[in-house]
Design a protein around this motif. Structure first.
Motif, PDB file in Angstrom:
ATOM      1  N   UNK A 121      -7.723   1.528  12.869  1.00 23.86           N
ATOM      2  CA  UNK A 121      -7.466   0.379  13.565  1.00 23.86           C
ATOM      3  C   UNK A 121      -7.632   0.540  15.298  1.00 23.86           C
ATOM      4  N   UNK A 122      -7.056   1.200  15.732  1.00 25.58           N
ATOM      5  CA  UNK A 122      -6.515   1.642  16.661  1.00 25.58           C
ATOM      6  C   UNK A 122      -7.126   2.269  17.310  1.00 25.58           C
ATOM      7  N   UNK A 123      -7.322   3.454  15.791  1.00 25.46           N
ATOM      8  CA  UNK A 123      -9.029   4.864  17.286  1.00 25.46           C
ATOM      9  C   UNK A 123      -9.923   3.714  17.226  1.00 25.46           C
ATOM     10  N   UNK A 124     -10.466   3.102  16.457  1.00 26.46           N
ATOM     11  CA  UNK A 124     -11.813   2.255  16.155  1.00 26.46           C
ATOM     12  C   UNK A 124     -11.773   1.061  17.649  1.00 26.46           C
ATOM     13  N   UNK A 125     -10.587   0.529  18.129  1.00 27.89           N
ATOM     14  CA  UNK A 125     -10.420  -0.506  18.829  1.00 27.89           C
ATOM     15  C   UNK A 125     -11.378   0.168  20.098  1.00 27.89           C
ATOM     16  N   UNK A 126     -10.254   1.315  20.623  1.00 30.01           N
ATOM     17  CA  UNK A 126      -9.961   2.075  21.012  1.00 30.01           C
ATOM     18  C   UNK A 126     -11.363   2.971  21.784  1.00 30.01           C
ATOM     19  N   UNK A 127     -11.998   3.090  20.817  1.00 31.43           N
ATOM     20  CA  UNK A 127     -12.970   3.506  20.873  1.00 31.43           C
ATOM     21  C   UNK A 127     -14.076   2.719  21.021  1.00 31.43           C
ATOM     22  N   UNK A 128     -14.398   1.806  21.077  1.00 35.10           N
ATOM     23  CA  UNK A 128     -15.926   0.616  20.497  1.00 35.10           C
ATOM     24  C   UNK A 128     -15.015   0.004  22.401  1.00 35.10           C
ATOM     25  N   UNK A 129     -13.911  -0.423  23.023  1.00 33.32           N
ATOM     26  CA  UNK A 129     -13.114  -1.092  23.857  1.00 33.32           C
ATOM     27  C   UNK A 129     -13.155  -0.455  25.066  1.00 33.32           C
ATOM     28  N   UNK A 130     -12.989   0.714  24.808  1.00 30.60           N
ATOM     29  CA  UNK A 130     -12.653   2.090  25.991  1.00 30.60           C
ATOM     30  C   UNK A 130     -10.895   1.775  26.655  1.00 30.60           C
ATOM     31  N   UNK A 131     -10.644   1.211  25.785  1.00 25.73           N
ATOM     32  CA  UNK A 131      -9.483   0.375  27.199  1.00 25.73           C
ATOM     33  C   UNK A 131      -7.796   0.926  25.339  1.00 25.73           C
ATOM     34  N   UNK A 132      -6.873   1.266  25.809  1.00 19.37           N
ATOM     35  CA  UNK A 132      -5.372   1.502  25.389  1.00 19.37           C
ATOM     36  C   UNK A 132      -5.676   0.749  24.365  1.00 19.37           C
ATOM     37  N   UNK A 133      -5.458   0.583  22.691  1.00 18.65           N
ATOM     38  CA  UNK A 133      -4.496  -0.342  21.999  1.00 18.65           C
ATOM     39  C   UNK A 133      -3.090   0.405  21.645  1.00 18.65           C
ATOM     40  N   UNK A 160       1.187  -1.278  -0.299  1.00 16.35           N
ATOM     41  CA  UNK A 160       0.236   0.031  -0.189  1.00 16.35           C
ATOM     42  C   UNK A 160       0.648   1.000  -0.110  1.00 16.35           C
ATOM     43  N   UNK A 161       0.421   2.821  -0.745  1.00 20.44           N
ATOM     44  CA  UNK A 161       0.967   4.182  -0.198  1.00 20.44           C
ATOM     45  C   UNK A 161       1.132   4.244   0.938  1.00 20.44           C
ATOM     46  N   UNK A 162       1.501   5.555   1.139  1.00 18.10           N
ATOM     47  CA  UNK A 162       1.634   5.277   3.437  1.00 18.10           C
ATOM     48  C   UNK A 162       0.427   6.167   3.328  1.00 18.10           C
ATOM     49  N   UNK A 163      -0.212   6.907   2.912  1.00 22.62           N
ATOM     50  CA  UNK A 163      -1.693   6.585   3.154  1.00 22.62           C
ATOM     51  C   UNK A 163      -2.664   5.849   3.991  1.00 22.62           C
ATOM     52  N   UNK A 164      -2.242   5.428   2.883  1.00 26.54           N
ATOM     53  CA  UNK A 164      -3.261   3.538   3.239  1.00 26.54           C
ATOM     54  C   UNK A 164      -2.102   3.250   3.895  1.00 26.54           C
ATOM     55  N   UNK A 165      -1.449   2.522   3.910  1.00 18.63           N
ATOM     56  CA  UNK A 165      -0.685   1.946   5.778  1.00 18.63           C
ATOM     57  C   UNK A 165      -1.078   2.666   6.693  1.00 18.63           C
ATOM     58  N   UNK A 166      -0.846   4.070   6.836  1.00 16.86           N
ATOM     59  CA  UNK A 166      -1.410   5.160   7.746  1.00 16.86           C
ATOM     60  C   UNK A 166      -3.035   4.165   8.233  1.00 16.86           C
ATOM     61  N   UNK A 167      -3.890   4.543   7.726  1.00 12.46           N
ATOM     62  CA  UNK A 167      -5.390   4.227   7.119  1.00 12.46           C
ATOM     63  C   UNK A 167      -5.284   2.879   8.076  1.00 12.46           C
ATOM     64  N   UNK A 168      -4.954   2.416   7.469  1.00 13.63           N
ATOM     65  CA  UNK A 168      -4.945   0.632   8.390  1.00 13.63           C
ATOM     66  C   UNK A 168      -4.877   0.278   9.326  1.00 13.63           C
ATOM     67  N   UNK A 169      -3.612   1.551   9.948  1.00 19.98           N
ATOM     68  CA  UNK A 169      -3.121   1.175  11.669  1.00 19.98           C
ATOM     69  C   UNK A 169      -3.948   2.357  12.111  1.00 19.98           C
ATOM     70  N   UNK A 170      -3.739   3.773  11.847  1.00 25.19           N
ATOM     71  CA  UNK A 170      -4.145   4.465  12.627  1.00 25.19           C
ATOM     72  C   UNK A 170      -5.972   4.408  13.128  1.00 25.19           C
TER      73      UNK A 170
END
Ligand SMILES: [Zn+2]
Length: 291
Positions: free
Chosen positions: A172-184, A160-170
């Motif tokens: 995911x982290x934000x979504x899981x943190x938001x849904x589970x209320x824990x730091x990922x 993937x290009x940089x923008x796509x990679x950053x989306x895949x990584x960031x």
């Protein structure tokens, strides 16, 4: 003199592999014959029994991170258990066994595939199953287990290009943190596939460490963004499991790294050179046959 050098080299290798914490990689725990990535509950229980009997303690990625960064001590026989993709059978079949033997494990979650069929796996004859939904992930955490990120869509990140990679990584982290209320804080690269660019972007996305498998990892160096893992497959006899959780686990990883490097160099050879080597070999065979 040579013998002395060999002894020193073996000692250094032993010193190196002896301080490594084995990180085991599982996928599914279920009765699915002929699926390499699925360990049966009976076999999984035998493995946990082995760990218990031999005094192993399961630790979290956070414990390992603190050990690396703050030099905090770890139990003498520490081990990390990880499950990729977050299948429902991890909760149904693995969790009761983990609780029975007082052990903990980390599951790696794909944020776009929570509570769904495993349709990101598009290989032929894949066994169908579901991933844990949000309530099941919360139950997993409530039972003292851990969660890490495994991207949004499970892609081969280096493609993937940089923008796509950053989306895949960031995301995911934000979504899981938001849904589970824990730091990922920890990431697991899909297919153990990453390069330097992916590692830099993983740091940029706010992760503290990331799990690989063997591809792109360094046998000699401990790098928090390319943690090496030992694959536990369904065809694992207990004696081999015992070796894979001992100091010798690094030998298994070393062999996979070596195999990967050899393939890489072979692919770098120009095709004409390869053809020449093979045609020479073929001619020789031909001459021998005629003799
Ligand atoms: Zn995966």
């Amino acid at each position: 003199m040579i013998i002395l050098l060999i002894i020193i080299l073996l000692f250094l290798i032993y010193q190196h592999i002896n301080k490594e914490v084995p990180i085991l990689m599982y996928h599914r725990i279920a009765d699915i014959p002929n699926d390499r990535n699925t360990v049966s509950p009976i076999m999984f229980e035998q493995q946990l029994q082995y760990l218990k009997r031999h005094g192993y303690t399961t630790i979290s990625l956070q414990d390992l991170y603190h050990h690396f960064t703050l030099k905090s001590p770890l139990p003498s026989k520490s081990i990390l258990l990880t499950f990729d993709d977050g299948y429902e059978d991890n909760l149904m079949n693995a969790l009761p066994l983990l609780k029975k033997y007082d052990m903990a494990a980390t599951v790696c979650i794909i944020s776009n595939w929570i509570g769904q069929e495993n349709n990101w796996e598009d290989y032929k004859n894949k066994p169908h199953c579901r991933t844990m939904d949000l309530a099941q992930l919360q139950e997993w955490l409530k039972q003292g287990m851990f969660i890490c990120a495994h991207t949004v869509n499970h892609p081969f990140l280096p493609r993937l290009n940089n923008e796509e990679i950053l989306h895949e990584l960031a995301s995911c982290k934000i979504s899981l943190e938001h849904q589970l209320h824990i730091p990922i804080d920890f990431l697991c690269y899909p297919y153990g596939d990453f390069d330097n660019r992916v590692k830099i972007l993983a740091k940029q996305a706010g992760y503290k460490a990331a799990l690989g498998i063997f591809k792109g990892t360094d046998f000699w160096r401990n790098d928090l963004f390319s943690l090496k893992r030992v694959v536990i497959s369904s065809r694992q006899p207990l004696w081999e499991f015992a070796l894979k959780v001992s100091s010798l686990h690094m030998i298994f990883i070393g062999m996979r790294i070596l195999e990967y490097r050899i393939k890489q160099y072979r692919d770098l050879l120009p095709p004409t050179l390869l053809q020449r080597i093979f045609s020479k070999h073929g001619n020789k065979k031909h001459i021998n046959k005629n003799n």
